[in-house]
Design an enzyme around this catalytic site. Structure first.
Site, short mmCIF file in Angstrom:
data_model
loop_
_atom_site.label_atom_id
_atom_site.label_comp_id
_atom_site.label_asym_id
_atom_site.label_seq_id
_atom_site.Cartn_x
_atom_site.Cartn_y
_atom_site.Cartn_z
CE LYS A 82 85.58 29.93 -23.58
NZ LYS A 82 85.35 29.98 -25.06
CB SER A 157 88.59 31.15 -26.41
OG SER A 157 87.19 31.06 -26.60
CB SER A 181 86.06 29.72 -29.22
OG SER A 181 86.88 30.83 -29.47
#
Length: 473
Positions: A82, A157, A181
């Protein structure tokens, strides 16, 4: 029946077959990179394509394998990282245009642990601005799409991570979770994950210029999203390697002591002030029946008040954000994210000054009550959200949208606030989309959660395979 294409292989199968010389790491990584380049143009999960250097690294790993054997349990397995975590020489933008020139001087410990275990990073995945939405879109890289359909959110997220694994861009994706997330995206796409408990995995960015707030330190954790439960287990065993840069990490063995059987499971359908959708009830009952069939003793229980814990945790975090992050959000955030933060603050008024300290002190009371419950029921099956997957921009559609997506996420926030591990699996499909449930466990007993998730997955099937089968129709 024809063998599955390599990009559909689980990490566990791929690692075994590379170690046994059935396939080379270079072939496996090349096939996965090709899949990434085939589908990512529409899905926009990977925003930094590292395919060429990944293939080169895989070739080097093949040479090492011939000389001395696998470097670790993930030898040759393609993974993604990420974009809010440091990877040496890459941008750590956190989905913010102004941060795109922050180049990591070294790997974050989590990235190092993955690559030390032999994983090959093929790309970096998308996140919303400041990693602070329940869907994944930003002005820097655009929107990440859900692989099931274009209407649904990919979650946030770590939406880029969940879309990547579910569409075949590697069987393991790194993500993180301060309020949901890892779990929101897994629920949205049908992936599986365990949000680790506090202290289980290392968290630190070498590029950081200041320490994170105390609540961010206590609530945020690094983890993985996968297509199959066994791959979460495989990855977790590698990523928990101790790193002294994280003062909260504890070097605890991954497998805890065996429990006397049948293991008791607490079960609740309570969504408190939020109306529960029938599809959620059906998913919970399906998961319960799977656990009973697997030999667990499932008992309906009343848990400590999750509504209070979740709301308190979110308001406390908002208090910290308003002091430590708001200047950056106002200066560098889009008009949309700034408007959303105004709405967050209205819906979840930040605790301030003495009240913030009092509420943070009360955190130990909440944890104590849950620890006492978990003494009797080592794992607890709970709702995650009261409704199935939401539309991709619902959390940006005013305060009603925020409440429908985030405000009802009390079962998510509460686990971060208390630092307890919690996993996600989807036992059912409703209206063409996965429907998820959550399984909570004792601190440092992610292994027990994985056992329970696997018991459900074994009986309902791997959700990603249903997605792949639909693609071939």
């Amino acid at each position: 029946m024809a063998e599955k294409p390599i990009w559909q292989w689980s990490a566990s199968e791929l690692a075994d077959r590379v170690a046994n010389h059935d396939v080379t790491a270079e072939v496996a990584v090349t096939a996965t990179v090709a899949r990434m380049r085939e589908v990512n143009g529409h899905l926009n999960a990977v925003v930094d394509d590292l395919g060429d250097e990944a293939i080169e690294r895989a070739s080097g790993l093949d040479a090492v394998l011939k000389e001395s054997g696998p470097v670790g349990p993930l030898h040759g397995v393609p993974v993604t990282i990420k974009i809010n975590v440091d990877q040496k020489g890459k941008s750590t933008s956190n989905g913010v245009k102004a941060f795109n020139d922050i180049v990591a001087p070294a790997d974050a410990p989590f990235v190092k642990n993955l690559t030390d275990a032999g994983a090959v990073v093929i790309g970096r995945t998308n996140t919303p601005e400041f990693s602070f939405r329940a869907t994944t879109t930003n002005e820097l890289h655009g929107r990440t799409f859900n692989p099931w359909n274009d209407w649904a959110s990919s979650g946030g997220s770590s939406g880029g991570a969940s879309t990547a694994v579910m569409s075949g861009m590697g069987p393991i994706a790194h993500g993180n979770d301060i309020g949901g997330s890892l779990r929101f995206p897994s629920a949205a796409t049908g992936a599986v994950t365990v949000k680790p408990g506090l202290g289980r995995t290392p968290a630190w960015n070498p590029s950081q210029s200041a320490e994170r707030g105390l609540l961010a330190q206590l609530m945020s954790v690094q983890g993985v999203i996968c297509r199959e439960v066994r791959d979460v287990r495989l990855a977790m065993k590698s990523v928990i390697a101790y790193d002294p840069n994280d003062p909260w990490q504890a070097p605890v063995l991954f497998e805890g002591p065996a429990l006397e059987k049948p293991i008791r499971v607490g079960f609740t359908k309570n969504t408190y002030q939020f109306d529960v959708h029938p599809a959620i009830v059906q998913a919970l009952e399906t998961a319960r029946d799977c656990l009973v069939d697997a030999g667990y003793e499932v008992v309906e229980v009343e848990t400590p008040d999750i509504s209070e814990i979740g709301e308190t945790g979110y308001r406390a975090l908002m208090g910290e954000v308003s002091v430590l992050m708001l200047d950056d959000i106002r200066r560098h955030g889009s008009s949309e994210i700034n408007r959303m933060f105004d709405e967050y603050f209205e819906l979840f008024p930040p605790f301030e000054k003495e009240e913030l300290l009092r509420q943070m002190a009360r955190r130990s009371f909440f944890i104590r009550q849950w620890n006492l419950l978990l003494e009797h029921y080592p794992i607890v099956l709970t709702p995650f959200l009261p409704s199935p997957t939401y539309s991709w921009n619902r959390d940006a559609e005013g305060k009603d949208g925020i409440m429908e997506v985030l405000g009802c996420g009390i079962w998510s926030f509460a686990m971060n606030y208390m630092g307890l591990p919690a996993g996600i699996v989807s036992p059912r499909i409703h209206d063409g989309l996965p429907v998820a449930v959550q399984i909570v466990g004792r601190r440092f007993r992610e292994d027990l959660i994985l056992d329970a998730l696997e018991a459900v997955e074994t009986r309902v099937g791997v959700m990603a395979q249903k997605l792949f089968e639909r693609e071939t129709l």
